[in-house]
Design a protein around this motif. Structure first.
Motif, PDB file in Angstrom:
ATOM      1  N   LEU A 248       6.702  -3.625   4.592  1.00  0.00           N
ATOM      2  CA  LEU A 248       6.284  -4.788   5.382  1.00  0.00           C
ATOM      3  C   LEU A 248       5.547  -5.799   4.527  1.00  0.00           C
ATOM      4  CD1 LEU A 248       5.014  -3.833   8.940  1.00  0.00           C
ATOM      5  CD2 LEU A 248       7.056  -5.066   8.274  1.00  0.00           C
ATOM      6  N   VAL A 249       4.821  -5.308   3.538  1.00  0.00           N
ATOM      7  CA  VAL A 249       4.075  -6.181   2.641  1.00  0.00           C
ATOM      8  C   VAL A 249       4.466  -5.855   1.207  1.00  0.00           C
ATOM      9  CG1 VAL A 249       1.789  -6.914   1.864  1.00  0.00           C
ATOM     10  CG2 VAL A 249       2.146  -6.298   4.261  1.00  0.00           C
ATOM     11  N   LEU A 250       4.730  -6.903   0.442  1.00  0.00           N
ATOM     12  CA  LEU A 250       5.134  -6.739  -0.953  1.00  0.00           C
ATOM     13  C   LEU A 250       4.007  -7.161  -1.886  1.00  0.00           C
ATOM     14  CD1 LEU A 250       8.724  -8.263  -0.786  1.00  0.00           C
ATOM     15  CD2 LEU A 250       8.190  -5.892  -1.394  1.00  0.00           C
ATOM     16  N   THR A 251       3.898  -6.452  -2.982  1.00  0.00           N
ATOM     17  CA  THR A 251       3.039  -6.868  -4.087  1.00  0.00           C
ATOM     18  C   THR A 251       3.909  -6.927  -5.339  1.00  0.00           C
ATOM     19  OG1 THR A 251       2.453  -4.615  -4.750  1.00  0.00           O
ATOM     20  CG2 THR A 251       1.067  -5.665  -3.068  1.00  0.00           C
TER      21      THR A 251
ATOM     22  N   GLY B 252      -1.786 -13.190   1.371  1.00  0.00           N
ATOM     23  CA  GLY B 252      -3.049 -12.786   0.798  1.00  0.00           C
ATOM     24  C   GLY B 252      -2.945 -12.850  -0.710  1.00  0.00           C
ATOM     25  N   TYR B 253      -4.008 -12.430  -1.379  1.00  0.00           N
ATOM     26  CA  TYR B 253      -3.989 -12.456  -2.837  1.00  0.00           C
ATOM     27  C   TYR B 253      -2.968 -11.454  -3.350  1.00  0.00           C
ATOM     28  CZ  TYR B 253      -5.449 -12.011  -7.703  1.00  0.00           C
ATOM     29  OH  TYR B 253      -5.462 -11.976  -9.075  1.00  0.00           O
ATOM     30  N   GLU B 254      -1.908 -11.966  -4.009  1.00  0.00           N
ATOM     31  CA  GLU B 254      -0.808 -11.164  -4.531  1.00  0.00           C
ATOM     32  C   GLU B 254      -0.185 -10.286  -3.448  1.00  0.00           C
ATOM     33  OE1 GLU B 254      -1.866  -9.104  -8.126  1.00  0.00           O
ATOM     34  OE2 GLU B 254      -1.568 -10.912  -9.320  1.00  0.00           O
ATOM     35  N   LEU B 255      -0.162 -10.790  -2.232  1.00  0.00           N
ATOM     36  CA  LEU B 255       0.483 -10.119  -1.106  1.00  0.00           C
ATOM     37  C   LEU B 255       1.523 -11.061  -0.511  1.00  0.00           C
ATOM     38  CD1 LEU B 255      -2.616  -8.562   0.722  1.00  0.00           C
ATOM     39  CD2 LEU B 255      -1.004  -7.390  -0.782  1.00  0.00           C
TER      40      LEU B 255
END
Length: 519
Positions: free
Chosen positions: A40-43, A77-80
């Motif tokens: 759902l969330v990538l970094t 978000g930060y790096e998200l």
């Protein structure tokens, strides 16, 4: 995986966006997008991990940057980064058709392993973020999908019991919407999340049947759309401080959150959210008319809780007294000074405890009397002065024996009876009223002569067993003073003890509610 939750137009737009992305670079980028759609969330780190595990030598490393900066993803978000919902659903369906079910399961298992490793090695990543990633992966695995659904449904149940900010329920509903492609076998869960989300945005737009029905997520687990009263609302109020003579010194606007408990027949109970914190309990020797039983001062850390905005009123008492008995009978109309909005009095500690037991059983929430530490912490609301509004008290601020003064304060009216709750429109910084005077308020604790013998430092009630009870008695704590008392008895730190079966026209109580903690 499917896109049944999308309109035809959404599907087509998603296809066009993915094709445009691939044409801009090369066909191998499509495979990277497939693999990136399951979390759902990538970094950047996670995307690199996926490419190295499944696409090394097939997709260039620069594709990772190109994908995250493309219009398929948005920074959250930060790096998200997160993919658009429709794009993600389309990619997952295409991945299943082109690469097969096994590849999706392999990616899911890798993601679960990755999340567990992060949980062990990186304390800076939020628990909620990791949990959502794990749910996304578990839904792709037959042996874990029901567990994921159960955990997500239980999160809704816990959230409703916690009476949290609507933002938390909205967050959970958003997660279900994002996971809809993986929840095709649990469409009723997706429907529930959609109705809940609509209710939070505009309750009047939601069909009443959808609001009142039950949603059977699993054979043994059903959800109901919470009512408006289960969510915290915000109210705004003035906090007044006075100078040494009791004259208004400053006035500031504050906000607090609360929920309303419906007691039936138009009677409600407002419960204010009290934030957790650490405070110094007791009074210094320099505080005028303080006593040794208020010492030694000591720091106490109090967890968050909810407290009644006012002492329990006669209307509230009568509503709860009509509920089924738990341990003892209750007089539905015990008060000497009649009035539905006046505080109930002539109630013993045992009566107040029975009130809490009945209310808890009827609502499914944990209602009880406050601990002495909770009461003083809530009364002070961050202040260290004798009263939450300053160094003194006047009859224009509270109901007590106005023939007497405290410090340089002035004399005034002695009312000789209780007054309606909230009459003085004086509120402390937590949003509570009538903390000084009107009626004494029962606390859960046993009486102790002072704070020397290791009182709890965690905000809990200080209780003794029968064998160890100080002075071989069962006196309980009273706080706040009353309409009859001189002003020094109404101080934030003042302590009083009384037999638990004592009931007179000076004694009432207010309740606290402690929601279940997050797992």
């Amino acid at each position: 995986m499917d896109t049944t939750g999308l309109t035809d137009q959404e599907k087509e737009l998603a296809r066009q966006r993915v094709d445009q992305f691939v044409r801009r670079f090369e066909e191998s980028y499509r495979r990277l997008a497939y693999h990136a759609a399951l979390p759902l969330v990538l970094t950047p780190e996670l995307l690199n991990y996926l490419r190295n595990q499944f696409l090394r030598g097939q997709v260039p490393w620069v594709a990772e940057v190109d994908l995250l900066l493309s219009d398929l993803c948005s920074p959250v978000g930060y790096e998200l980064y997160a993919m658009d919902t429709a794009v993600r659903a389309y990619l997952l369906e295409e991945m299943k058709q082109e690469l097969g079910e096994k590849r999706m399961q392999d990616v899911a298992r890798l993601l679960i392993s990755y999340v567990r490793q992060l949980a062990r090695t990186n304390p800076f990543i939020g628990k909620q973020e990791l949990q959502v990633q794990q749910w996304s992966a578990m839904l792709c695995l037959e042996e874990h999908s029901e567990t994921a659904v159960r955990e997500m449904a239980q999160a809704f149940v816990t959230t409703a019991k916690r009476l949290v900010n609507p933002a938390e329920m909205a967050r959970l509903a958003r997660i279900i919407k994002e996971l809809a492609p993986q929840l095709s076998a649990y469409q009723v869960f997706v429907d529930y999340a959609k109705v809940t989300s609509q209710m939070l945005i505009d309750p009047s737009s939601v069909d009443q049947q959808a609001l009142s029905r039950s949603y059977h997520i699993l054979p043994d687990l059903e959800l109901f759309v919470p009512s408006q009263t289960q969510f915290l609302k915000t109210f705004t109020f003035d906090v007044v401080t006075v100078d040494a003579q009791g004259r208004e010194h400053s006035r500031s606007r504050h906000q607090a959150q609360y929920f309303t408990e419906d007691l039936g027949k138009g009677v409600t109970l407002e419960m204010v959210s009290i934030p957790g914190g650490t405070f110094t309990m007791g009074a210094p020797k320099t505080e005028k008319e303080s006593t040794d039983d208020e010492r030694p001062q000591h720091e106490v850390t109090v967890p968050p809780f909810f407290m009644g905005k006012y002492p329990i009123t006669q209307a509230q008492w009568q509503a709860v007294a009509a509920l089924p008995q738990v341990n003892r009978e209750l007089d539905p109309d015990p008060s000497s000074f009649k009035g539905s909005d006046r505080p109930v009095e002539n109630v013993s500690w045992y009566d107040a405890d029975e009130f809490c037991a009945r209310l808890s059983k009827a609502t499914g929430r944990d209602y009880r009397l406050p601990s002495e530490a909770e009461w003083e912490y809530a009364c002070r609301a961050g202040t260290t002065t004798p009263f939450h509004f300053g160094e003194t008290i006047t009859p224009e601020l509270a109901n007590y024996n106005g023939k007497y003064t405290y410090g340089a304060g002035s004399k005034g009216e002695y009312r000789q009876e209780t007054t309606p709750v909230g009459k003085f429109q004086v509120t402390n910084a937590f949003g509570l009223s009538d903390m000084h005077g009107n009626v004494w308020e029962w606390c859960a604790d046993h009486w102790h002569e002072n704070y020397e013998s290791s009182p709890p430092l965690d905000g809990s009630a200080w209780l003794e067993t029968t064998e160890n009870n100080e002075n071989d008695n069962h006196l309980r704590l009273l706080r706040g003073g009353s309409w009859l008392n001189n002003p020094e008895y109404c101080r934030s730190a003042y302590r009083n003890g009384s037999a638990p079966d004592n009931d007179n026209g000076l004694i009432g109580f207010r309740v606290v509610c402690v929601p279940p903690s997050r797992s």
